[in-house]
Design an enzyme around this catalytic site. Structure first.
Site, PDB file in Angstrom:
ATOM      1  N   GLU A   2       0.829  -1.212   0.000  1.00 44.93           N
ATOM      2  CA  GLU A   2       0.000   0.000   0.000  1.00 44.93           C
ATOM      3  C   GLU A   2       0.864   1.265   0.000  1.00 44.93           C
ATOM      4  O   GLU A   2       0.547   2.238  -0.678  1.00 44.93           O
ATOM      5  CB  GLU A   2      -0.929   0.013   1.219  1.00 44.93           C
ATOM      6  CG  GLU A   2      -2.051  -1.017   1.157  1.00 44.93           C
ATOM      7  CD  GLU A   2      -3.142  -0.633   0.171  1.00 44.93           C
ATOM      8  OE1 GLU A   2      -3.224   0.549  -0.190  1.00 44.93           O
ATOM      9  OE2 GLU A   2      -3.901  -1.527  -0.240  1.00 44.93           O
ATOM     10  N   THR A  22       2.135   5.717  -7.270  1.00 41.52           N
ATOM     11  CA  THR A  22       3.097   4.931  -8.035  1.00 41.52           C
ATOM     12  C   THR A  22       2.376   3.764  -8.701  1.00 41.52           C
ATOM     13  O   THR A  22       1.556   3.102  -8.075  1.00 41.52           O
ATOM     14  CB  THR A  22       4.201   4.391  -7.122  1.00 41.52           C
ATOM     15  OG1 THR A  22       4.712   5.472  -6.333  1.00 41.52           O
ATOM     16  CG2 THR A  22       5.328   3.776  -7.909  1.00 41.52           C
TER      17      THR A  22
END
Length: 351
Positions: free
Chosen positions: A31, A37
């Site tokens: 996470e 990203t």
DNA sequence: CACTCGTGGGG
DNA sequence: TCCCCAAGAGT
């Protein structure tokens, strides 16, 4: 609504390594890496990280330089520093067990509302909502939101909360993100195969390409930077470690600074090394010129060979200064733009 | 609360 | 070439 999406997810959902586990530590790592990203970028980092730090104890016990080295190239380095700090909190205050109370989870450094929801739903199937970039886009289109998501966060959180099913939160939240990542994309959304096409207000009004609305940003300022590769008599190079807070905090760099208006690069380098390290150098040939874009500005790095003339380097505006051999440079975490400098140095060294 | 904080990829 | 964006959080 849930069942339509869940049925789609079971057939079309992505197979991702962090979905093969329910270890909250591994899910937590994924996470954090996935913040801002893309999945493709994260995959190799995730695998290497779990080899290096298989448990929260391994991470908590590591030194920060090792942690930053494992993160090198991923960007947003505060994520790595906070991951490290949070691991130490989990060991010290939670007996090494990842907390299961929402309030305890969001209290950990680097974990906000969305990441806490992502971890608790994925690891423990708790019915907590998420609101990341994918979900914002999906929900904004679902209700044909006529303003940028950042202006309607309360409304979007309420919608996400209302939608999470009480007993299938894990799959539902993952499905929501997959829908955004693979079907309800920013460009060319695949509405014809979308399980939520029928209730989607944007699709029904044929405005899906205009939603979510975006706010315009000012053009990025461009800075000229003078950078020094300082050599001493032992053919070592001077590097310094940036302060913990701020841009690229905790990473190493080649010293230098911003070129003032009208200033020559050579003058800038001599001035900066005197101000930041209290040393005198003779500026030699240009090694390389690098253009790089950060989130809020662009830089041109004007990198010059320098010869150390006098003065013991002092860490005036950095946390640490070291002379290192060329062959040892790779042991230190550097920003991406500095990696090109290292490559250029190695090419010189072998010739 | 607006701003800060990386990097890679797509249009 | 340039802008936008991607599983956001901290201040």
């Amino acid at each position: 609504m849930h069942q339509t999406l869940l049925a789609w997810y079971r057939q079309q959902g992505r197979q991702l390594p962090w979905r093969e586990t329910r270890d909250p530590y591994a899910i937590w790592i994924s996470e954090i890496m996935l913040q801002q990203t893309q999945v493709k970028t994260v995959l190799p980092y995730y695998q290497r990280w779990l080899q290096l730090f298989p448990t929260v104890y391994d991470l908590a016990a590591a030194d920060q330089q090792t942690v930053l080295k494992a993160w090198e190239g991923l960007g947003y380095y505060a994520r790595a520093r906070n991951l490290h700090k949070a691991a130490q909190v989990i060991v010290a205050q939670h007996q090494g067990q990842f907390p299961e109370q929402f309030e305890d989870v969001v209290a950990l450094p680097g974990i906000g509302r969305t990441t806490a929801g992502g971890i608790l739903s994925a690891a423990f199937n708790q019915p907590v909502p998420i609101l990341d970039g994918n979900v914002k886009r999906v929900l904004a289109r679902l209700i044909a939101l006529r303003q940028p998501p950042s202006k309607a966060l309360d409304q979007l959180w309420q919608l996400s909360t209302a939608l999470v099913p009480p007993r299938e939160a894990r799959d539902f939240n993952q499905a929501l993100m997959d829908l955004g990542a693979t079907v309800c994309t920013r460009h060319r959304p695949a509405c014809l195969i979308c399980p939520w096409r029928s209730p989607c207000a944007a699709y029904n009004q044929n405005v899906q390409l205009e939603i979510p609305m975006t706010e315009t940003r000012a053009p990025l300022p461009h800075k000229q930077i003078g950078v020094a590769v300082v050599w001493n008599e032992q053919r070592q190079i001077l590097i310094d470690r940036r302060p913990q807070s701020g841009l690229l905090g905790g990473l190493w760099e080649f010293p230098g600074g911003k070129i003032e208006p009208g200033e020559a690069v050579e003058d800038c380098i001599r001035r900066e090394l005197q101000e930041e390290l209290a040393i005198d150098v003779e500026v030699g040939d240009r090694l390389i010129t690098i253009d790089h874009t950060y989130t809020h500005f662009k830089v041109t790095l004007n990198v010059f060979h320098c010869r150390h003339i006098g003065g013991k380097p002092q860490p005036i505006e950095c946390d640490e200064v070291r002379w290192v051999a060329v062959s040892d440079l790779e042991q230190f975490p550097f920003p991406k733009a500095n990696g090109q400098i290292i490559e250029a140095i190695k090419e010189i060294a072998v010739s």
